[in-house]
Structure formats: structure tokens, C-alpha cells
Design an enzyme around this catalytic site. Structure first.
Site, short mmCIF file in Angstrom:
data_model
loop_
_atom_site.label_atom_id
_atom_site.label_comp_id
_atom_site.label_asym_id
_atom_site.label_seq_id
_atom_site.Cartn_x
_atom_site.Cartn_y
_atom_site.Cartn_z
N LYS A 80 0.87 -1.18 0.00
CA LYS A 80 0.00 0.00 0.00
C LYS A 80 0.91 1.23 0.00
O LYS A 80 1.93 1.24 0.70
CB LYS A 80 -0.89 -0.03 1.25
N SER A 155 -9.83 1.98 2.73
CA SER A 155 -8.95 2.76 1.89
C SER A 155 -7.92 1.93 1.12
O SER A 155 -7.30 2.43 0.20
CB SER A 155 -8.20 3.77 2.76
N SER A 179 -10.11 -0.49 6.88
CA SER A 179 -9.55 -0.42 5.53
C SER A 179 -8.83 -1.66 5.02
O SER A 179 -8.42 -1.68 3.86
CB SER A 179 -8.59 0.76 5.43
#
Ligand code: GLN
Length: 488
Positions: A80, A155, A179
Site C-alpha cells: 500500500k 482505503s 480499511s
């Protein structure tokens, strides 16, 4: 053969590399091809580091040939884009950090590297990890591999879409209010958020420091266990990191479920849950019961307050954490500032998107003199009540279960005009963050052709137990093996 390598999970790939059925270079090439072919459709990556990856893969092949190399030797992964990577930009999905190149690796990145994993790039995400749909990214929305008109969740939407489309067998992600679990559910994959303090936050760009926790997205509990084992552990560079040994999560996956007590969170099935989604959850629970677990309903009366509590605490912490982006030391700087005020105002005004600004303003408001007691302090008190509810529940049962998300994926654009509707997506996931508990999501069926997830929450440091329950479920079902047709 290399066209079929992506059908394997991380565990199988690691074994295939060790037994030299294929090389890391071959494997990395195969995944890079998949990434390239899908990028214009899914937008899952912000940066692809093909050259470095191929170099690292060649080195991994040499290590494997020499009988060296860690548990993930030669296995491709991606991060990420809020885990700092030395020499490769870390944008956090924001214009603010569009050109930011960290001088060091996050602990998670370093640990996975030393286990032998090969990083193929950085994954798209909501700006500063604020969002539930991956629509707040400065780099454009990510699309759901099951239907590209739908969101992948957020997210960690890039991480989830990439794993679901098998552009990568496993990815890092973070979970401040859901998330990891929510996008795992919406993309039909497995995601685990460990106990707060289990995985180092050093080098992980901060959103809300008392809630942020790094974890894994993969295609099965078995793979998640392997990757988490390599990521977890004490880090003197993170003052909230906990100094307890990391158990071998893989070794305990197969433990039988006989005698395991499962509690269905009553408040999660009482209202707001899509009926079809509920049916999938109840079918999943029946599978666990047949495997030997016992089931009862457990009430956590303060849990319905999680959303309002979180949307006071998280913005408060973010308003403080994001104060560092001032245009002076690093990050976006406006052109030709007139004076210091102008520099701050325009650098921040241009660098941050609308959702991030909304959070900073909310956070600044709830922390301001006169409102602190009414909002922030009150939220912290209710947070304690929620923690106490969980503590009580874990006196009665071994794991808690419920849905991960109230609905399956929604259409891109459907909720962007109304932040409150968007925030309500997190209703089932936020509790675990407020209490610092480990929780995971596994796929448990489909509603209208889109995947839905079952959430399993454990007591502090009971990662091994929730992975065990998830793995036993996956031995009985094959939802986790389903691939979106377009990426099969
Ligand atoms: N959706 C939640 C939010 O927007 C959670 C985000 C997260 O876990 N990073 O804040």
C-alpha cells in the site's frame, strides 16, 4: 505454464520456488504482465517497480539455488502506498506527497524484504487512508475486479483489487477503521488486521495513530498467516509496538474447531444489514457449527456508537498528524509564496483533497478549547465502554463474528456526495480498531454477483485463533478460490 502461475496462492508459490518448479524471475515476469494488462482498467497501482523487481528476483533465484532465502524467498508482493520505501516514492494517495521519496524503508517493508519477498510496486489507496471506496485518491479511483463499475472498498482499495484480480498474490494494507477488512469483503478476498501493536507502524504514514495498524490482504487465511508471521514483531522504533513473541500462525491453522465458542454480535444483525448479506453470514456460521464450533448470540450494547466515536477520534488525531505537511520541510510547496502564512495556506490548500480537509477541520474543531470536553473527551469515554463490552464478550466466547460490511460493493460515485452515508460503511469494522483487537474478513458468498465477507474478531493477540477459524472455514468452502471472470 507461466500463464497459470497466478492461480496459486502465496504459500504454493513459495513452495514452488523452493522446489524449483519455476524461478522467481519467471514468476515476477508473469505478474508484471498481468499488472500491465490491467492497469488501465483497474488503476490498482500508483507505481510499478519492474526493473528493481526483476533484479531482486534474479538475486532471490541465486539465494534459492544456494539453499538460502527466507520463508517468502522470490515471492512477489506489493505495498500500500503509505509504507515508506527507500528510493521509491510514497504518495499516500495524495498530491501532497506526489514527489516524496523516503530515505528509509518502513519496518514492515524491511521485514518482508528480509523474508525474501519481491516488491513489484506501490498500490493505490484513498488519500491518507481516509475513505471507504478508494474514490478519494489523487491518482483516481480503483475499480472492483468483479464489476469495474463498482468500488473495491477502501482505503486499501488498490491492495484489495490487485489481490482479487491476481495481479499479486499478497499485499500489505492498513486498517484504521476497516480499511483492510472492508475492501477484502467487497473484493472477495481474505484480509487481516492484527492487534494494535503487533505490527510496527514505523515508516507507515500516520492517519490516526491510536487506531492505525498494518496487516495483510491475500487470497486465503493460510497465505495471510504466512505473510503476517513475517511482518509482525517488536520494533524498538515504534513506541506502541508490543514486545511479545510472534507465534507461528501457520502451524496452528489446522487445529480442530471442536470446543471453540463463537459469538454472533447481536447488534450487527439487528438492523441496517442487507437481508441477502445476512443470509450468507448465517450460512457461513452453519458451516462453522458443522465443523465443531458452538454458536451463541452475544450483545455488545455500546458498539452502535462506534461510528460517531471514531469520526471524532480519528479526525482529531489526523488534524494533529497532518500538521507536519506545511510546505516547509517536505511534501507539496506552492509556487512563489508571499509570506509564511501564504506558504502554509496555499501549500496545504493545493496539496490536500476535499475529504482530507473535511477531516482536518472536524478534528481541529473537536480539539478546540470549549469543545474538547464535549466531543473529544466524551468520545474517548465511550471508546472505553466499547472496549469493556468486547472484554466482557471475550469472557464468554473465543471469537466474535458478524458481517464485515452492511452491503456488497456499490457503484462508483453512488456515495461521494454524502460523507455520512459513506462513513456508515464502516459500522461493523470500527469497533475492533477502537478496542485494538485483531479482526479479519473472509469471503462467504455472493449477493447480486458481488462478494460479501464474514468478519471474525479475536481477543488481544489472538491472531492465531481467528486465522485458525478462517482456515477451517476455507477447508470446507471454496468462495476464496473464485476468481473474477475477466481476470481468471
Ligand atoms: N473508512 C474509514 C475512514 O474513512 C476507515 C479508513 C481506514 O481504515 N484507513 O476513515
Amino acid at each position: 505454464m507461466s500463464e497459470l502461475l497466478h492461480k496459486n496462492g502465496l504459500t504454493q508459490l513459495a513452495a514452488g520456488l523452493r522446489t524449483k518448479q519455476f524461478s522467481s524471475v519467471e514468476l515476477v515476469r508473469a505478474y508484471l504482465q498481468r499488472i500491465e494488462a490491467s492497469q488501465s482498467v483497474l488503476n490498482a497501482f500508483i507505481s510499478v517497480t519492474a526493473e528493481q523487481a526483476l533484479g531482486a528476483a534474479a538475486a532471490a533465484d541465486r539465494d534459492i539455488a544456494a539453499g538460502r532465502g527466507g520463508a517468502l524467498a522470490g515471492v512477489p508482493i506489493a505495498h500500500k502506498d503509505l509504507f515508506c520505501t527507500a528510493g521509491v516514492r510514497t504518495t499516500c494517495g495524495s498530491r501532497m506527497l506526489a514527489n516524496f521519496v523516503s530515505p528509509y524503508d518502513a519496518t514492515v517493508v524491511a521485514k518482508l524484504k528480509s523474508a525474501g519477498a519481491i516488491t513489484l510496486g506501490k498500490l493505490n489507496m484513498d488519500e491518507f487512508a481516509m475513505g471507504s471506496s478508494n474514490e478519494t485518491s489523487y491518482y483516481g479511483p480503483v475499480r472492483n475486479p468483479w464489476n469495474i463499475d463498482f468500488v473495491p472498498g477502501g482505503s486499501s482499495g488498490g491492495s484489495a483489487a490487485a489481490v482479487a484480480a491476481r495481479l499479486i498474490p499478497g499485499a500489505t494494507a492498513t486498517d484504521t477503521g476497516g480499511s483492510i477488512r472492508q475492501p477484502a469483503a467487497l473484493c472477495g478476498i481474505t484480509g487481516i488486521k492484527p492487534t494494535y501493536g503487533r505490527v510496527s507502524r514505523y515508516g507507515m504514514v500516520a492517519f490516526a495513530s491510536s487506531l492505525d495498524q498494518g496487516g495483510v490482504l491475500a487470497t486465503s487465511a493460510e497465505d495471510a498467516a504466512l505473510m503476517l508471521r513475517e511482518m509482525a514483531g517488536f520494533d524498538p522504533n515504534d513506541s506502541t509496538s508490543v514486545d511479545t513473541p510472534v507465534p507461528d500462525y501457520v502451524a496452528s491453522l489446522d487445529a480442530p474447531l471442536a470446543g471453540v465458542k463463537i459469538g454472533l454480535i447481536k447488534e450487527f444483525v439487528d438492523e441496517g444489514l442487507d437481508r441477502e448479506n445476512e443470509r450468507r453470514i448465517r450460512e457461513a456460521l452453519a458451516v462453522l457449527e458443522r465443523a465443531g464450533a458452538s454458536l451463541r448470540e452475544v450483545s455488545l450494547p455500546h458498539l452502535p456508537s462506534s461510528v460517531p466515536v471514531y469520526y471524532v477520534v480519528a479526525p482529531a488525531e489526523c488534524s494533529s498528524n497532518l500538521a507536519r505537511y506545511d510546505g516547509v520541510r517536505f511534501g507539496h510547496r506552492c509556487q512563489e509564496p508571499r509570506d509564511l502564512q501564504d506558504l502554509y495556506r496555499r501549500s496545504r490548500g493545493e496539496g490536500f483533497g476535499a475529504e482530507v480537509k473535511r477531516r482536518i477541520m472536524t478534528g481541529t474543531y473537536v480539539l478546540s478549547a470549549g469543545y474538547y470536553d464535549a466531543y473529544y473527551l466524551k468520545a474517548q469515554r465511550v471508546r472505553q465502554l466499547i472496549s469493556a463490552d468486547f472484554k466482557r464478550a471475550f469472557g464468554e466466547v473465543d471469537v466474535l463474528v458478524g458481517p464485515t460490511s452492511p452491503t456488497a460493493a456499490f457503484r462508483i460515485g453512488a456515495k461521494t456526495a454524502d460523507p455520512i452515508t459513506m462513513y456508515l460503511n464502516d459500522i461493523y469494522t470500527i469497533g475492533a480498531n477502537l478496542a485494538g483487537l485483531p479482526a479479519l474478513s473472509i469471503p462467504c458468498g455472493f449477493v447480486g454477483g458481488l462478494p460479501v465477507g464474514l468478519q471474525i474478531v479475536g481477543a488481544h493477540f489472538a491472531e492465531a485463533r481467528i486465522l485458525n477459524v478462517a482456515h477451517r472455514y476455507q477447508l470446507e468452502t471454496d468462495w476464496h478460490r473464485k476468481l473474477p471472470e475477466r481476470f481468471a
